[in-house]
Design an enzyme around this catalytic site. Structure first.
Site, mmCIF file in Angstrom:
data_model
loop_
_atom_site.group_PDB
_atom_site.id
_atom_site.type_symbol
_atom_site.label_atom_id
_atom_site.label_comp_id
_atom_site.label_asym_id
_atom_site.label_seq_id
_atom_site.Cartn_x
_atom_site.Cartn_y
_atom_site.Cartn_z
ATOM 1 N N HIS A 1 0.809 -1.225 0.000
ATOM 2 C CA HIS A 1 0.000 0.000 0.000
ATOM 3 C C HIS A 1 0.844 1.278 0.000
ATOM 4 O O HIS A 1 0.294 2.381 -0.104
ATOM 5 C CB HIS A 1 -0.952 0.003 1.201
ATOM 6 C CG HIS A 1 -2.280 0.621 0.921
ATOM 7 N ND1 HIS A 1 -2.687 1.017 -0.326
ATOM 8 C CD2 HIS A 1 -3.325 0.914 1.751
ATOM 9 C CE1 HIS A 1 -3.898 1.532 -0.269
ATOM 10 N NE2 HIS A 1 -4.313 1.476 0.988
ATOM 11 N N ASP B 1 -2.279 1.590 -4.608
ATOM 12 C CA ASP B 1 -3.539 1.910 -3.956
ATOM 13 C C ASP B 1 -4.590 0.859 -4.302
ATOM 14 O O ASP B 1 -4.415 0.038 -5.212
ATOM 15 C CB ASP B 1 -4.025 3.300 -4.386
ATOM 16 C CG ASP B 1 -3.108 4.404 -3.863
ATOM 17 O OD1 ASP B 1 -2.547 4.236 -2.766
ATOM 18 O OD2 ASP B 1 -2.956 5.422 -4.559
#
Length: 435
Positions: free
Chosen positions: A407, A411
């Site tokens: 992350h 995304d």
């Protein structure tokens, strides 16, 4: 009779030594040409060393758990003839530079330094390659002791020191004097694992070398990358039908098994081409976008351990080529025939947890990749289908896929869309696809 020195052969770029795991023959045993005589381990892979000559082993020079360098004699054989001979070994140039795609921050070839102000006491074990890089980059022994090695017994590998060099400019200067008490709190030091009580009848099983490496790498991967996992259920009925139609034809023509894996790899490669920012690595505050698509293939070994051989340039292979590459890597992995370079350079990994009957999993991302796909078991289920005459319920082959991604740079939109594209390619698999 003549004596022949069996030397540790070259095992690929950057691999300068290996640890003896076990000898397959004893002193006094006769061996034939191409017999595997000893099992060795590098920080990348286990493999066997064959003898290029026939003869009798009269002296074993490196015992179990000892480390041998490339080109060093590990045994002496008695062979027919006169005098003394040894296997000619061609080793890699000790300080070859990494390619620009791997580390753009190092632009000039690394060369062995004839004279350097950097000296090492010997308290810290360094391979010749790592030592030459340290000398070239003027890295002191104090600095080297701050690098957490990922090699055998915590040794610093080429990848470790090159990563350190790449990030060196952005690191704060090393403290050379005792740190004074500060008013701001310092980062907490990771506490050691709690002592586990042992009860009567419990069995204590020491980790083997590979399990230690796996454990260390898994902990490191979770510490480095914040993991997010997306899931999707995919109708692979067309894939199953296509394979059933073609597997006997393919095996008769090629002498190879046709598994589902080349189909999965093909779909993943196409999705990576759609979303190339999933095929990246993180280097400090830089993102390295990889030119090549090299697919790691998590493979379970007979001893329960796991290894990840790599399909290099998977985007350039046909389905037939992928099937052959996958079968070859899987066979050599399970028979300890992999070369160190066979496990290097992956840019994205696939783990087939369905081979264990599991529906899904949450895989850990191998560093320095930023994503990994877990393929679940294919199960027949009733499913709702939309037809021109309305919705119907039919028996379909369904499968879950789990996509874990880093992350920091991936995304949810990118990770999710990439997974959806893999899903779409599999659901819409053309039954007329040629193999």
């Amino acid at each position: 009779m003549a004596e022949y020195k069996l030397l540790l052969p070259s095992m690929g770029e950057g691999v300068m030594e290996a640890t003896i795991i076990t000898w397959l023959f004893n002193e006094g045993d006769n061996v034939k040409e191409d017999d595997s005589v000893v099992e060795i381990a590098t920080d990348k892979v286990d493999s066997d060393v064959p003898t290029p000559v026939s003869g009798k082993i009269i002296k074993i020079l490196k015992q179990k758990d000892e480390v041998a360098k490339v080109g060093e004699a590990i045994a002496i054989l008695e062979i027919e003839g006169e005098g003394t001979a040894s296997e000619e070994v061609k080793t890699e140039t000790p300080a070859a530079a990494p390619d620009a795609d791997t580390l753009k921050t190092i632009e000039e070839p690394l060369k062995t330094v004839a004279a350097s102000n950097v000296e090492f006491s010997g308290d810290l074990y360094l391979s010749p390659l790592v030592k030459s890089i340290a000398q070239q980059e003027n890295i002191s022994e104090t600095e080297l002791k701050t690098i957490k090695g990922s090699g055998l017994e915590g040794r610093i590998t080429k990848e470790d020191i090159l990563a350190y060099v790449a990030n060196r400019g952005s690191q704060p200067a090393q403290q050379t004097a005792p740190v004074q008490a500060a008013s701001t709190p310092q980062p907490a030091v990771t506490a050691p694992a709690a002592t586990v009580p042992v009860s009567a009848g419990d069995e204590i099983i020491p980790m083997d070398r590979m399990r230690k490496i796996i454990a260390e790498n898994m902990v490191k991967a979770k510490q480095i990358a914040p993991h997010v996992t997306s899931f999707i259920e995919t109708d692979v009925t067309n894939v199953v039908k296509w394979r059933n139609k073609n597997k006997a034809i393919f095996e008769k023509r090629e002498g190879e098994k046709l598994t589902f894996m080349p189909i999965f790899v093909k779909a993943v490669v196409k999705a990576i081409q759609d979303f190339p920012m999933i095929n990246v690595s993180v280097n400090g505050e830089n993102i390295i976008k990889k030119k090549n698509i090299n697919i790691g293939m998590a493979t379970a070994l007979p001893d329960g351990n796991l290894i990840v051989p790599v399909i290099k340039n998977a985007d350039q292979l046909s389905l037939s080529g992928l099937a052959k590459a996958i079968n070859d890597l899987a066979y050599r992995a399970r028979n300890k025939k992999l070369r160190p370079e066979d496990t290097q350079g992956a840019t994205y990994t696939i783990s087939n947890v369905g081979s264990f009957g599991n529906l899904m999993g949450t895989p850990i991302i191998p560093q320095p990749q930023v994503a990994i796909l877990a393929i679940g078991a294919i199960v027949k289920k009733p499913a709702v289908l939309e037809t021109k005459d309305g919705d119907v319920i039919a028996i379909r082959n369904l499968m879950f896929m789990s996509h874990s991604y880093d992350h920091r740079v991936v995304d949810g939109s990118l990770g999710g869309m990439m997974l959806k594209h893999v899903h779409d390619y599999l659901e819409n698999w053309d039954l007329n696809t040629e193999i």
